[in-house]
Scaffold this active site. Structure first.
Site, PDB file in Angstrom:
ATOM      1  N   GLY A  18       0.793  -1.230  -0.002  1.00 10.23           N
ATOM      2  CA  GLY A  18      -0.016   0.030   0.085  1.00 10.23           C
ATOM      3  C   GLY A  18       0.769   1.412   0.023  1.00 10.23           C
ATOM      4  O   GLY A  18       0.305   2.188   0.427  1.00 10.23           O
ATOM      5  N   SER A  19       2.212   1.121  -0.514  1.00 11.52           N
ATOM      6  CA  SER A  19       2.759   2.561  -0.639  1.00 11.52           C
ATOM      7  C   SER A  19       2.198   3.555  -1.597  1.00 11.52           C
ATOM      8  O   SER A  19       2.154   4.969  -1.235  1.00 11.52           O
ATOM      9  CB  SER A  19       4.392   2.176  -0.946  1.00 11.52           C
ATOM     10  OG  SER A  19       4.464   1.953  -2.481  1.00 11.52           O
ATOM     11  N   LEU A  99      -9.501  -8.798 -12.648  1.00 10.11           N
ATOM     12  CA  LEU A  99     -10.932  -8.283 -12.586  1.00 10.11           C
ATOM     13  C   LEU A  99     -11.611  -8.745 -13.678  1.00 10.11           C
ATOM     14  O   LEU A  99     -11.241  -8.651 -14.807  1.00 10.11           O
ATOM     15  CB  LEU A  99     -11.030  -6.920 -12.391  1.00 10.11           C
ATOM     16  CG  LEU A  99     -10.560  -6.528 -11.017  1.00 10.11           C
ATOM     17  CD1 LEU A  99     -10.456  -4.847 -11.130  1.00 10.11           C
ATOM     18  CD2 LEU A  99     -11.308  -6.893  -9.789  1.00 10.11           C
ATOM     19  N   HIS A 115       0.663   0.194 -13.141  1.00 16.44           N
ATOM     20  CA  HIS A 115       1.433  -1.049 -13.593  1.00 16.44           C
ATOM     21  C   HIS A 115       3.020  -0.918 -13.769  1.00 16.44           C
ATOM     22  O   HIS A 115       3.305   0.369 -14.393  1.00 16.44           O
ATOM     23  CB  HIS A 115       0.939  -1.617 -15.039  1.00 16.44           C
ATOM     24  CG  HIS A 115       1.305  -2.847 -15.391  1.00 16.44           C
ATOM     25  ND1 HIS A 115       1.274  -3.973 -14.818  1.00 16.44           N
ATOM     26  CD2 HIS A 115       2.736  -2.962 -16.335  1.00 16.44           C
ATOM     27  CE1 HIS A 115       2.073  -5.064 -15.423  1.00 16.44           C
ATOM     28  NE2 HIS A 115       2.745  -4.162 -16.204  1.00 16.44           N
ATOM     29  N   SER A 142       3.378   2.708 -15.854  1.00 12.71           N
ATOM     30  CA  SER A 142       2.261   3.332 -16.654  1.00 12.71           C
ATOM     31  C   SER A 142       1.005   3.492 -15.676  1.00 12.71           C
ATOM     32  O   SER A 142       0.670   2.510 -14.908  1.00 12.71           O
ATOM     33  CB  SER A 142       1.965   2.473 -17.786  1.00 12.71           C
ATOM     34  OG  SER A 142       3.081   1.913 -18.592  1.00 12.71           O
ATOM     35  N   ASP A 148     -11.167  -5.271 -19.631  1.00 12.42           N
ATOM     36  CA  ASP A 148     -11.025  -6.668 -19.327  1.00 12.42           C
ATOM     37  C   ASP A 148      -9.863  -7.293 -20.044  1.00 12.42           C
ATOM     38  O   ASP A 148      -9.527  -8.406 -19.877  1.00 12.42           O
ATOM     39  CB  ASP A 148     -12.318  -7.203 -19.661  1.00 12.42           C
ATOM     40  CG  ASP A 148     -12.848  -7.262 -20.863  1.00 12.42           C
ATOM     41  OD1 ASP A 148     -12.118  -6.318 -21.652  1.00 12.42           O
ATOM     42  OD2 ASP A 148     -13.526  -7.790 -21.202  1.00 12.42           O
TER      43      ASP A 148
HETATM   44  C1  GRF Z   1       3.248  -1.317  -7.680  1.00 12.53           C
HETATM   45  O1  GRF Z   1       4.752  -1.676  -7.836  1.00 12.53           O
HETATM   46  C2  GRF Z   1       2.294  -1.464  -8.633  1.00 12.53           C
HETATM   47  O2  GRF Z   1       2.905  -0.681  -9.611  1.00 12.53           O
HETATM   48  C3  GRF Z   1       1.959  -2.637  -8.744  1.00 12.53           C
HETATM   49  O3  GRF Z   1       1.900  -3.271  -7.496  1.00 12.53           O
HETATM   50  C4  GRF Z   1       3.055  -2.609  -6.726  1.00 12.53           C
HETATM   51  C5  GRF Z   1       2.002  -1.895  -5.379  1.00 12.53           C
HETATM   52  O4  GRF Z   1       2.714  -1.357  -4.659  1.00 12.53           O
HETATM   53  N1  GRF Z   1       0.713  -2.941  -9.463  1.00 12.53           N
HETATM   54  P1  GRF Z   1       2.005  -0.748  -3.319  1.00 12.53           P
HETATM   55  O5  GRF Z   1       1.089  -1.811  -2.836  1.00 12.53           O
HETATM   56  O6  GRF Z   1       1.441   0.405  -3.616  1.00 12.53           O
HETATM   57  O7  GRF Z   1       3.347  -0.383  -2.452  1.00 12.53           O
END
Ligand code: GRF
Length: 223
Positions: A18-19, A99, A115, A142, A148
């Site tokens: 969750g950063s 999803l 992503h 990105s 989908d």
């Molecule tokens: C990030 O690298 C994001 O691009 C990918 O998953 C990771 C999530 O990191 N989809 P965080 O949980 O927000 O720290």
């Protein structure tokens, strides 16, 4: 500052640390993002992301897929909870499950995902290791609309980093993460301000279709 009623409401979907969620919460607290996180949702009840939400006084709900008859059933249950907080936008920030089309359809143009690659390169998992293996000179992140087609929806914006000699996947991931957060925040600002919209499959920025994704430079997005 916008009133409570007009402040855009975000629902965040997250499976892990969750950063990106924290970056959003910190930006809102600091007055750098005019939005409100109305709820955080995920598939792993013990995820740090959900704890971060609770620590900030935000409703958080983790729904384990186990116990649902199908992926569609899990999606439907999760998205019923998402819909209940009446979000303007759904932000997938490290939500690690596919999803289905039925869950996404009602939110077309209002659901985005971050992503860790320069899409369309390296869709799916283990992007940093795969980028190193491919020997690319540049990597990044990105921000795209969710459809989908996994990691295949229209790309709004990207942030680039160099791949350096001697990089390993963890080091490269850290370099990308450092640009993911400003990419997320600057894109969300534009979305919440109504400056970016999806028309059919085209991303429009200030009413003009983008020919290529916006690029993050010095914490600003440029065409
Ligand atoms: C990030 O690298 C994001 O691009 C990918 O998953 C990771 C999530 O990191 N989809 P965080 O949980 O927000 O720290």
């Amino acid at each position: 500052m916008a009133s409570e009623r007009t402040t855009p409401r975000l629902a965040v979907l997250a499976s892990g640390r969750g950063s990106n969620l924290q970056a959003i919460l910190d930006a809102i607290d600091a007055g750098r993002l005019d939005a409100r996180v109305a709820g955080v949702f995920g598939d792993r009840p013990g995820a740090l992301a959900l704890q971060r939400a609770r620590d900030a006084g935000i409703p958080a709900r983790g729904l384990r897929p186990r116990g649902f008859a199908s992926r569609g059933d899990h999606d439907a249950a999760l998205f019923a909870e998402v819909a209940a907080v009446e979000p303007d936008f759904i932000v997938c920030a490290g939500y690690m499950r596919l999803l289905g089309a039925a869950a996404i359809a009602p939110w077309q143009g209002r659901i985005i995902n971050i992503h860790p690659s320069l899409l369309p390169a390296f869709k799916g998992l283990d992007t940093h290791a795969r980028a190193l293996e491919a020997g690319v000179g540049e990597h990044g992140a990105s921000l795209h609309y969710v459809t989908d087609d996994l990691d295949g929806g229209p790309v709004i914006a990207q942030a680039r980093v160099p791949v350096q000699p001697g990089d390993d996947a963890a080091g490269l991931a850290a370099r990308v993460l450092a640009v993911e957060h400003p990419l997320m925040l600057t894109t969300l600002q534009l979305l919440c301000a109504g400056r970016i919209v999806l028309r059919d499959t085209a991303v429009e920025f200030d009413g003009v279709p983008l020919e290529a994704p916006l690029q993050l430079a010095a914490n600003r997005l440029e065409a």
